[in-house]
Write an enzyme that holds these catalytic residues in place. Structure first.
Site, PDB file in Angstrom:
ATOM      1  N   HIS A   1       0.842  -1.210   0.000  1.00  0.00           N
ATOM      2  CA  HIS A   1       0.000   0.000   0.000  1.00  0.00           C
ATOM      3  C   HIS A   1       0.871   1.252   0.000  1.00  0.00           C
ATOM      4  O   HIS A   1       0.648   2.188  -0.796  1.00  0.00           O
ATOM      5  CB  HIS A   1      -0.904  -0.040   1.237  1.00  0.00           C
ATOM      6  CG  HIS A   1      -1.715   1.190   1.468  1.00  0.00           C
ATOM      7  ND1 HIS A   1      -3.048   1.285   1.119  1.00  0.00           N
ATOM      8  CD2 HIS A   1      -1.397   2.391   2.027  1.00  0.00           C
ATOM      9  CE1 HIS A   1      -3.504   2.474   1.444  1.00  0.00           C
ATOM     10  NE2 HIS A   1      -2.526   3.165   2.003  1.00  0.00           N
ATOM     11  N   GLU A   2       1.864   1.295   0.893  1.00  0.00           N
ATOM     12  CA  GLU A   2       2.700   2.499   0.994  1.00  0.00           C
ATOM     13  C   GLU A   2       3.565   2.682  -0.257  1.00  0.00           C
ATOM     14  O   GLU A   2       3.761   3.812  -0.717  1.00  0.00           O
ATOM     15  CB  GLU A   2       3.573   2.441   2.253  1.00  0.00           C
ATOM     16  CG  GLU A   2       2.798   2.341   3.558  1.00  0.00           C
ATOM     17  CD  GLU A   2       1.739   3.420   3.730  1.00  0.00           C
ATOM     18  OE1 GLU A   2       1.890   4.510   3.149  1.00  0.00           O
ATOM     19  OE2 GLU A   2       0.746   3.170   4.445  1.00  0.00           O
TER      20      GLU A   2
ATOM     21  N   HIS B   1       1.503   4.240  -2.945  1.00  0.00           N
ATOM     22  CA  HIS B   1       1.191   5.656  -2.737  1.00  0.00           C
ATOM     23  C   HIS B   1       2.105   6.563  -3.566  1.00  0.00           C
ATOM     24  O   HIS B   1       1.721   7.677  -3.922  1.00  0.00           O
ATOM     25  CB  HIS B   1       1.309   6.032  -1.261  1.00  0.00           C
ATOM     26  CG  HIS B   1      -0.003   5.998  -0.531  1.00  0.00           C
ATOM     27  ND1 HIS B   1      -1.165   6.515  -1.056  1.00  0.00           N
ATOM     28  CD2 HIS B   1      -0.322   5.508   0.700  1.00  0.00           C
ATOM     29  CE1 HIS B   1      -2.154   6.346  -0.195  1.00  0.00           C
ATOM     30  NE2 HIS B   1      -1.673   5.725   0.876  1.00  0.00           N
TER      31      HIS B   1
ATOM     32  N   GLU C   1      -6.066   6.456  -1.595  1.00  0.00           N
ATOM     33  CA  GLU C   1      -5.986   5.288  -0.714  1.00  0.00           C
ATOM     34  C   GLU C   1      -6.507   4.041  -1.416  1.00  0.00           C
ATOM     35  O   GLU C   1      -5.978   2.935  -1.207  1.00  0.00           O
ATOM     36  CB  GLU C   1      -6.790   5.550   0.558  1.00  0.00           C
ATOM     37  CG  GLU C   1      -6.286   6.711   1.397  1.00  0.00           C
ATOM     38  CD  GLU C   1      -4.878   6.501   1.935  1.00  0.00           C
ATOM     39  OE1 GLU C   1      -4.472   5.325   2.084  1.00  0.00           O
ATOM     40  OE2 GLU C   1      -4.188   7.495   2.202  1.00  0.00           O
TER      41      GLU C   1
ATOM     42  N   ASP D   1      -4.539   0.641  -1.987  1.00  0.00           N
ATOM     43  CA  ASP D   1      -5.039  -0.654  -1.519  1.00  0.00           C
ATOM     44  C   ASP D   1      -5.005  -1.693  -2.632  1.00  0.00           C
ATOM     45  O   ASP D   1      -4.566  -2.838  -2.432  1.00  0.00           O
ATOM     46  CB  ASP D   1      -6.481  -0.514  -1.016  1.00  0.00           C
ATOM     47  CG  ASP D   1      -6.561   0.030   0.405  1.00  0.00           C
ATOM     48  OD1 ASP D   1      -5.533   0.046   1.090  1.00  0.00           O
ATOM     49  OD2 ASP D   1      -7.665   0.432   0.820  1.00  0.00           O
TER      50      ASP D   1
ATOM     51  N   HIS E   1      -9.819   7.721   3.511  1.00  0.00           N
ATOM     52  CA  HIS E   1      -9.900   6.255   3.435  1.00  0.00           C
ATOM     53  C   HIS E   1     -11.352   5.811   3.299  1.00  0.00           C
ATOM     54  O   HIS E   1     -12.250   6.387   3.912  1.00  0.00           O
ATOM     55  CB  HIS E   1      -9.319   5.603   4.698  1.00  0.00           C
ATOM     56  CG  HIS E   1      -7.866   5.882   4.907  1.00  0.00           C
ATOM     57  ND1 HIS E   1      -7.414   7.016   5.569  1.00  0.00           N
ATOM     58  CD2 HIS E   1      -6.759   5.187   4.553  1.00  0.00           C
ATOM     59  CE1 HIS E   1      -6.086   6.985   5.616  1.00  0.00           C
ATOM     60  NE2 HIS E   1      -5.669   5.895   4.994  1.00  0.00           N
TER      61      HIS E   1
ATOM     62  N   ARG F   1     -12.465  -1.517   1.969  1.00  0.00           N
ATOM     63  CA  ARG F   1     -11.029  -1.681   1.785  1.00  0.00           C
ATOM     64  C   ARG F   1     -10.687  -3.153   1.568  1.00  0.00           C
ATOM     65  O   ARG F   1      -9.574  -3.476   1.139  1.00  0.00           O
ATOM     66  CB  ARG F   1     -10.271  -1.123   2.998  1.00  0.00           C
ATOM     67  CG  ARG F   1     -10.513   0.352   3.233  1.00  0.00           C
ATOM     68  CD  ARG F   1      -9.506   0.956   4.165  1.00  0.00           C
ATOM     69  NE  ARG F   1      -8.196   1.033   3.542  1.00  0.00           N
ATOM     70  CZ  ARG F   1      -7.141   1.626   4.108  1.00  0.00           C
ATOM     71  NH1 ARG F   1      -7.254   2.186   5.301  1.00  0.00           N
ATOM     72  NH2 ARG F   1      -5.979   1.644   3.485  1.00  0.00           N
TER      73      ARG F   1
END
Length: 745
Positions: free
Chosen positions: A580-581, A584, A642, A646, A707, A713
């Site tokens: 996920h990070e 980003h 986000e 995800d 989010h 999610r």
């Protein structure tokens, strides 16, 4: 259901018998009996005998039938069984399949707005921190730790807070020229100047961002330096959208009541308070109208408008900009100083609004914001008033325990000192190395994914690869936070005493602003340990200006990571977060920065259009999700970053796990569970987002959050991944395997 109960029972039995290797095998044997249709429960003696007879046979089983019998695996199996609801079809609603048991078993405490896997881990962390902070030091300790303890003790000293009452606040209001709603006809309008008031607020530790937001940040287009940033005002409510609804909205009515009751507590006549606070509320509503919506703040380039004082003076001639900057910042600035104006239209409108507004209205609003910032430092009556408002906004029925409130007062500006204390006593170093290995696997998988894309031109792919390769990873904590001298130097000008919580809060706020503004003439150093030193948090980050990912020590535990369980669970949980990070850096905002962390367009025009088309698919997918608790639709625009992270992150994590298996071996199954390692990867990933929220706080999240709510999610990314549908054999066109799938990365 019967089969599940039996599985739970045997796992519980195994754990009860100390979770030894031999007795853990009972779980496997018992599950095989169930599968063979034998309903007679064997005796414990018989099972132990079977273990002795068959201990070596386990090693001869085909790989796919092997069962992990370690205490770590047994514990993991029990937790998964407790979380899941196997009566739900995983191809219809995977969130409730993976989290239904957890949601059903949770009760939101009166002092909470929600419970989640994150909050459970944060509670455990807070308890550890509390033990450290409340423990009396055994030896002479560094002054920054003493200051932190003083802050906590004065916060906990409710007797002193009640004894001094409202006096600290009333004394400051008099210093600021008085609150008109209290002073009545005695208030001297001729002595009021809004800019002088802001300067006094700043000098005494209150926010100066009430009419315009002034900060010092790294320059988005030359991030080796810091620059002055001028933005639209902060607001007293969580988001402008509340204020725009007016008093017909329950939350706005609650906010208005907060304003009126605050004035009455301090001595105002109720009728006067209602009239004058209504004027103040209407003024704040105008500020909200002038403010740019969140949806329009996602394009970084539109917020980057470089000007100097002379140019700003032309934009807004009614404001003395030399006085504004030179008194709010730590030191005067020259006329040619670069200033980034985020929303020029707001500055232009506020320039006309201030002289058109009656001084009494302006002063009432500004002082109200000072009072609002003081609630947490005052007595029980104020906390009860704040709690009544919080209930309207978040659904929280009761204020949280005082120690938790006081711990929260340490996690902001004192977060590095607190993290230093935590890491020294609690963090296990081996977690850092294992997490770094996972980062490397997932990082390499993202690079492979770039090579497989068919919608990007070669030049843009090359830029993307260069950026991905340049990502820096910060895991656990920087070594410097173990050095008391280095940490102490950070806090050398801060002195928090045992005398007054109110004064300590004001000192800390002023110190924090002074520190931030002191960076203006200093270079912005990438990798500066102070930026990565808040280790005592359950969170993870991507920093676009550094092109870095960060996983603090606080998240490398619990449901996210455990070195004693199979890697498919870790890749599903913390691996999902890692992916996920990384993603980003390539979402709708992160992609606006290059590999060095500067806001620069590196996209071919045609490829850029294709990215927008793919992102639009994500926006529309999530915009069609409705939150069952309150009937609101997810804001697909505000959550797109986000959601992209995800979707890409989960895909990377699964592919990385499969690559790990290629390099190592297939891992054994868990006892008492019929699911394959691949299937348990997806369950583990979903378990990260198990949560239960009050409808009010869900409303807040939908209105202002970046989010999507928890269930989306899980449902969103999994329904887009063919790999998931393959793992669970989901039929085509089933809810978790729709024909239309969205994919950006």
């Amino acid at each position: 259901m019967e089969r599940t109960l039996c599985a739970i029972a045997i796992v519980a039995l195994v754990m009860c018998l100390a979770m030894t290797l031999a007795l853990a095998f009972i779980g496997y044997q018992y599950q095989k009996l169930i599968e063979n249709g034998n309903g007679n429960k064997p005796s414990a003696h018989k099972l132990v005998k079977d273990v002795e007879d068959n201990e070596n046979n386990l090693q001869e089983l085909p790989r796919k039938e092997k069962v992990c019998l370690t205490p770590g695996c047994v514990k993991a199996a029990a937790e998964l069984l407790k979380n899941m609801d196997e009566t739900v079809d995983p191809c219809k609603d995977f969130y409730h399949f993976a989290c239904g048991g957890w949601v059903e078993s949770q009760v939101i405490p009166d002092d909470r707005t929600s419970v989640s896997v994150f909050s459970v881990l944060q509670d455990e962390l807070n308890n550890k921190l509390r033990g450290l902070v409340e423990k009396e030091p055994e030896n002479i300790e560094p002054s920054h730790i003493t200051s932190m303890r003083n802050m906590y003790k004065t916060c906990m000293n409710l007797t002193e807070i009640e004894e001094v009452g409202n006096k600290p606040l009333l004394d400051l209001l008099q210093k600021f020229g008085g609150w008109p709603v209290l002073e009545g006809s005695n208030w001297n309008e001729s002595n009021f100047d809004w800019l002088n008031a802001l300067i006094h607020f700043r000098q005494n530790g209150f926010s100066h961002d009430l009419l315009l937001d002034l900060s010092v940040t790294p320059d988005f287009r030359n991030n080796t330096r810091h620059v002055i940033d001028l933005d639209q005002a902060s607001l007293g409510m969580p988001d402008r959208t509340y204020l725009l609804r007016g008093l017909n909205d329950s939350a706005v009515r609650g906010y208005f009541k907060l304003m009126v009751e605050s004035a009455v507590i301090l001595g105002a006549d109720r009728e006067v308070a209602e009239r004058e606070m209504l004027d103040a509320l209407q003024f704040e509503t105008i500020l909200a109208n002038y403010s740019l919506p969140r949806e329009e703040r996602r394009n970084i380039s539109l917020l980057y408008n470089k000007m100097n004082i002379s140019e700003i003076q032309k934009l807004a001639p009614n404001i003395d900009w030399h006085k504004y900057f030179n008194n709010l910042l730590n030191e005067p600035i020259p006329d040619n100083e670069d200033i980034i104006v985020n929303v020029p239209s707001f500055v232009r409108k506020i320039n006309n609004l201030i002289p058109e507004t009656k001084k009494r209205v302006l002063a009432n609003y500004m002082i109200w914001r000072v009072v609002l910032q003081s609630f947490a430092t005052l007595g029980k009556l104020w906390r009860e008033l704040a709690q009544e408002y919080n209930k309207v906004i978040t659904g929280q029925d009761r204020e949280e325990p005082r120690w938790e409130q006081c711990m929260s007062s340490l996690t902001g500006s004192l977060g590095i000192a607190l993290s230093s204390l935590y890491v020294k006593h609690h963090f296990k170093g081996e977690s850092k190395d294992m997490a770094l290995d996972m980062v490397n696997y997932i990082h390499r998988e993202f690079l492979r994914m770039l090579d497989e894309l068919d919608w990007m031109d070669k030049q843009t792919v090359d830029y993307a690869r260069a950026k991905a390769k340049a990502i820096s990873s910060y895991i656990g904590y920087p070594e410097q936070i173990l050095d008391d001298e280095k940490v102490g130097k950070l806090y050398e000008t801060l002195n928090l005493t045992m005398e007054s919580y109110f004064d300590n809060v004001q000192r800390l706020r002023k110190w924090s602003t002074d520190y931030a503004f002191s960076q203006l003439r200093k270079p912005n150093l990438k990798g500066d340990w102070r930026k990565h030193a808040r280790a005592a948090v359950v969170n993870a980050y991507y920093n676009a200006l550094e092109n870095s990912i960060e996983f603090p020590a606080g998240i490398l535990q619990g449901s996210f990571f455990d070195k004693d369980r199979p890697n498919y669970l870790n890749f599903g949980a913390i691996g999902f977060v890692i992916g996920h990070e990384i993603t980003h850096g390539f979402d709708d905002r992160g992609r606006q920065f290059d590999k060095d962390g500067n806001n620069r367009n590196w996209w071919d025009h045609k490829t850029d259009l294709k990215f927008r088309q793919r992102t639009q698919c994500i926006i529309e997918q999530y915009s069609n999700y409705t939150v069952p608790e309150n009937g609101l639709r997810v804001n697909g625009i505000n959550t797109q970053g986000e959601n992209i992270a995800d979707n890409g992150g989960l895909k990377e994590a699964f592919r990385a796990y499969r690559k790990w298996v290629e390099d190592h071996h297939e891992e054994a199954m868990l006892p008492g569970l019929k699911y394959s390692p691949d299937q348990l990867f997806w369950v583990s990933a979903a378990n990260v987002w198990c949560g239960k929220h009050r409808s009010e706080v869900l409303r807040l999240r939908v209105l202002v959050g970046s989010h999507s709510p928890s269930q989306f999610r899980v449902i969103g990314p999994l329904s887009n991944l063919p790999e998931f549908s393959t793992s669970f054999n989901c039929p085509k066109a089933s809810p978790m395997n729709p024909e239309l799938k969205c994919s950006v990365w």
